[in-house]
Design an enzyme around this catalytic site. Structure first.
Site, PDB file in Angstrom:
ATOM      1  N   MET A  19      47.499  23.349  48.663  1.00  0.00           N
ATOM      2  CA  MET A  19      46.474  22.561  49.010  1.00  0.00           C
ATOM      3  C   MET A  19      46.752  21.195  49.230  1.00  0.00           C
ATOM      4  O   MET A  19      45.929  20.292  49.568  1.00  0.00           O
ATOM      5  CB  MET A  19      45.267  22.562  47.860  1.00  0.00           C
ATOM      6  CG  MET A  19      44.705  24.161  47.655  1.00  0.00           C
ATOM      7  SD  MET A  19      43.027  24.106  47.076  1.00  0.00           S
ATOM      8  CE  MET A  19      43.135  23.084  45.655  1.00  0.00           C
ATOM      9  N   HIS A  33      55.477  22.068  44.137  1.00  0.00           N
ATOM     10  CA  HIS A  33      55.612  22.708  45.455  1.00  0.00           C
ATOM     11  C   HIS A  33      56.903  22.857  46.068  1.00  0.00           C
ATOM     12  O   HIS A  33      57.174  23.771  46.536  1.00  0.00           O
ATOM     13  CB  HIS A  33      54.637  21.736  46.253  1.00  0.00           C
ATOM     14  CG  HIS A  33      53.221  21.722  45.961  1.00  0.00           C
ATOM     15  ND1 HIS A  33      52.638  20.340  45.593  1.00  0.00           N
ATOM     16  CD2 HIS A  33      52.240  22.558  45.645  1.00  0.00           C
ATOM     17  CE1 HIS A  33      51.374  20.437  45.402  1.00  0.00           C
ATOM     18  NE2 HIS A  33      51.097  21.823  45.478  1.00  0.00           N
ATOM     19  N   ALA A  35      56.985  17.653  43.457  1.00  0.00           N
ATOM     20  CA  ALA A  35      58.139  18.348  43.412  1.00  0.00           C
ATOM     21  C   ALA A  35      57.970  19.980  42.761  1.00  0.00           C
ATOM     22  O   ALA A  35      58.905  20.709  43.025  1.00  0.00           O
ATOM     23  CB  ALA A  35      58.984  17.671  42.349  1.00  0.00           C
ATOM     24  N   LEU A  79      51.514  17.093  48.336  1.00  0.00           N
ATOM     25  CA  LEU A  79      52.824  17.747  47.816  1.00  0.00           C
ATOM     26  C   LEU A  79      53.560  17.106  46.867  1.00  0.00           C
ATOM     27  O   LEU A  79      53.737  15.796  46.972  1.00  0.00           O
ATOM     28  CB  LEU A  79      53.506  18.366  48.792  1.00  0.00           C
ATOM     29  CG  LEU A  79      52.819  19.308  49.829  1.00  0.00           C
ATOM     30  CD1 LEU A  79      53.617  19.655  51.082  1.00  0.00           C
ATOM     31  CD2 LEU A  79      52.268  20.629  49.112  1.00  0.00           C
ATOM     32  N   SER A  83      48.520  17.833  41.899  1.00  0.00           N
ATOM     33  CA  SER A  83      48.298  16.877  42.772  1.00  0.00           C
ATOM     34  C   SER A  83      47.053  16.071  42.430  1.00  0.00           C
ATOM     35  O   SER A  83      46.996  14.797  42.613  1.00  0.00           O
ATOM     36  CB  SER A  83      47.693  17.571  43.945  1.00  0.00           C
ATOM     37  OG  SER A  83      48.556  18.413  44.605  1.00  0.00           O
ATOM     38  N   GLN A 124      36.710  27.779  47.041  1.00  0.00           N
ATOM     39  CA  GLN A 124      37.232  27.617  45.740  1.00  0.00           C
ATOM     40  C   GLN A 124      36.877  26.544  44.769  1.00  0.00           C
ATOM     41  O   GLN A 124      37.095  26.428  43.620  1.00  0.00           O
ATOM     42  CB  GLN A 124      38.661  27.932  45.551  1.00  0.00           C
ATOM     43  CG  GLN A 124      39.813  26.911  45.973  1.00  0.00           C
ATOM     44  CD  GLN A 124      41.108  27.342  46.070  1.00  0.00           C
ATOM     45  OE1 GLN A 124      41.345  28.193  46.891  1.00  0.00           O
ATOM     46  NE2 GLN A 124      41.909  26.803  44.972  1.00  0.00           N
ATOM     47  N   LYS A 174      52.155  27.535  36.837  1.00  0.00           N
ATOM     48  CA  LYS A 174      51.246  26.477  36.455  1.00  0.00           C
ATOM     49  C   LYS A 174      49.735  27.222  36.476  1.00  0.00           C
ATOM     50  O   LYS A 174      49.043  26.892  35.608  1.00  0.00           O
ATOM     51  CB  LYS A 174      51.129  25.240  37.201  1.00  0.00           C
ATOM     52  CG  LYS A 174      50.168  24.472  37.125  1.00  0.00           C
ATOM     53  CD  LYS A 174      50.408  23.250  37.065  1.00  0.00           C
ATOM     54  CE  LYS A 174      49.083  21.999  36.582  1.00  0.00           C
ATOM     55  NZ  LYS A 174      48.129  22.353  37.605  1.00  0.00           N
ATOM     56  N   ASP A 175      49.539  27.826  37.643  1.00  0.00           N
ATOM     57  CA  ASP A 175      48.130  28.435  37.593  1.00  0.00           C
ATOM     58  C   ASP A 175      48.439  29.923  37.172  1.00  0.00           C
ATOM     59  O   ASP A 175      48.387  30.801  38.064  1.00  0.00           O
ATOM     60  CB  ASP A 175      47.646  28.317  39.112  1.00  0.00           C
ATOM     61  CG  ASP A 175      47.680  26.722  39.462  1.00  0.00           C
ATOM     62  OD1 ASP A 175      46.816  26.194  38.873  1.00  0.00           O
ATOM     63  OD2 ASP A 175      48.619  26.228  39.928  1.00  0.00           O
ATOM     64  N   GLY A 229      53.215  29.377  41.741  1.00  0.00           N
ATOM     65  CA  GLY A 229      53.472  28.798  40.459  1.00  0.00           C
ATOM     66  C   GLY A 229      53.057  29.300  39.135  1.00  0.00           C
ATOM     67  O   GLY A 229      51.507  29.584  39.192  1.00  0.00           O
TER      68      GLY A 229
HETATM   69  P1  AMP Z   1      48.191  23.709  44.796  1.00  0.00           P
HETATM   70  O1  AMP Z   1      48.564  22.968  46.194  1.00  0.00           O
HETATM   71  O2  AMP Z   1      47.703  23.228  43.689  1.00  0.00           O
HETATM   72  O3  AMP Z   1      46.848  24.822  45.150  1.00  0.00           O
HETATM   73  O4  AMP Z   1      49.541  24.802  44.479  1.00  0.00           O
HETATM   74  C1  AMP Z   1      49.949  25.256  45.461  1.00  0.00           C
HETATM   75  C2  AMP Z   1      51.268  26.326  44.622  1.00  0.00           C
HETATM   76  O5  AMP Z   1      52.305  25.409  43.985  1.00  0.00           O
HETATM   77  C3  AMP Z   1      50.376  27.092  43.712  1.00  0.00           C
HETATM   78  O6  AMP Z   1      51.197  28.480  43.621  1.00  0.00           O
HETATM   79  C4  AMP Z   1      50.799  26.326  42.490  1.00  0.00           C
HETATM   80  O7  AMP Z   1      50.872  27.195  41.115  1.00  0.00           O
HETATM   81  C5  AMP Z   1      52.236  25.798  42.537  1.00  0.00           C
HETATM   82  N1  AMP Z   1      52.179  24.654  41.590  1.00  0.00           N
HETATM   83  C6  AMP Z   1      51.475  23.517  41.426  1.00  0.00           C
HETATM   84  N2  AMP Z   1      52.006  22.784  40.614  1.00  0.00           N
HETATM   85  C7  AMP Z   1      53.146  23.281  40.203  1.00  0.00           C
HETATM   86  C8  AMP Z   1      54.058  22.784  39.298  1.00  0.00           C
HETATM   87  N3  AMP Z   1      53.845  21.675  38.406  1.00  0.00           N
HETATM   88  N4  AMP Z   1      55.393  23.610  39.048  1.00  0.00           N
HETATM   89  C9  AMP Z   1      55.254  24.680  39.882  1.00  0.00           C
HETATM   90  N5  AMP Z   1      54.460  25.123  40.653  1.00  0.00           N
HETATM   91  C10 AMP Z   1      53.318  24.447  40.912  1.00  0.00           C
END
Ligand code: AMP
Length: 252
Positions: free
Chosen positions: A28, A35, A33, A31, A184, A59, A147-148, A145
């Site tokens: 999303m 990502h 580290a 970005l 983010s 979402q 993380k989610d 990730g």
């Molecule tokens: P987002 O932009 O937050 O939707 O995240 C996009 C992808 O990056 C998802 O698969 C997240 O799980 C992953 N992600 C977000 N933050 C992290 C992090 N700190 N470490 C590893 N992957 C991450």
């Protein structure tokens, strides 16, 4: 880096990549580290890497959260270019929902727990957009990730249930020096909140039980949505002001 904003342009381009392995990193934007660690792994394991940036309106269960979600396409493009990502898919919201979101992907077990209980409709929006992106981009592998963590479980479940021809890879959570998971949303924390936020991963990783962690977080000024032990992990969601943070660790 080649930036593709139109679905028809991507579809034409995709036909020319038939004999390449393609790694896909959906995001999303805004970005960081975390990502980039997904992009780096994709680059190692595939001929080509495609990232997407799409702040998916379906979402977000609160309009204000969608509006205030941080965005900076210019900085993101510079970062992806520096990390030698080959393609960026950057669609507009109305292109992704020609049906007006009348067609949806729902799951009715895992999606009801934890995040799902606190963010009604969140996982339906997420699964629906991930299926659309996988169908459009047709990657060999996709990177998500840990993380989610609940999101990752649901994506694996959807891919298996719908026989999608893509391999899903999980990447470990990247953290700041004080332990806070990169996100983010962290950019919206005030300096004082940012310092306070480090208590969240510290307590998740402590030897305290879930109830004790909850009590401790509340006494430190967090609003706690849940701290729960599930799937051999300890997962949590808290807020500082209107900024919601989620995290999880392997259960100690
Ligand atoms: P987002 O932009 O937050 O939707 O995240 C996009 C992808 O990056 C998802 O698969 C997240 O799980 C992953 N992600 C977000 N933050 C992290 C992090 N700190 N470490 C590893 N992957 C991450």
């Amino acid at each position: 880096m080649n930036i593709v904003t139109k679905i028809s342009d991507w579809q034409a381009l995709r036909k020319t990549l038939a004999n390449k392995t393609i790694g896909f990193v959906p995001t999303m934007g805004y970005l960081h580290a975390g990502h980039m660690s997904l992009c780096a792994r994709s680059r190692q394991e595939n001929d080509l890497t495609v990232a997407s940036i799409f702040v998916n309106p379906t979402q977000f269960n609160q309009a204000e959260d969608f509006q205030s979600y941080p965005r900076n396409n210019e900085a993101d493009i510079a970062l992806l270019t520096a990390h030698q990502v080959d393609y960026l898919f950057l669609p507009e919201a109305d292109m992704m929902y020609p049906d007006g979101y009348e067609v949806r992907v729902t799951e009715d077990q895992v999606s009801q727990l934890l995040e799902g209980a606190h963010r009604p409709g969140h996982f339906t929006g997420m699964l629906t957009v991930v299926l659309k992106l996988l169908n459009l981009l047709q990657p060999t592998q996709a990177y998500f990730g840990e993380k989610d963590y609940q999101q990752l479980l649901l994506i694996r479940k959807m891919v298996s249930a719908l026989f999608l021809p893509v391999k899903i890879n999980a990447c470990e959570t990247m953290r700041a020096a004080d332990g806070l998971a990169l996100s983010s949303r962290n950019a919206r924390l005030t300096p004082a909140q940012r310092l306070q936020a480090a208590h969240f991963p510290r307590l998740l990783q402590s030897e305290l039980n879930a109830a004790q962690i909850t009590a401790e977080l509340i006494s430190l000024g967090f609003k706690v949505d849940y701290i729960m032990d599930q799937w051999q992990r300890r997962l949590g969601a808290v807020s500082l002001g209107d900024i919601r943070l989620i995290d999880n660790v392997v259960r100690v």
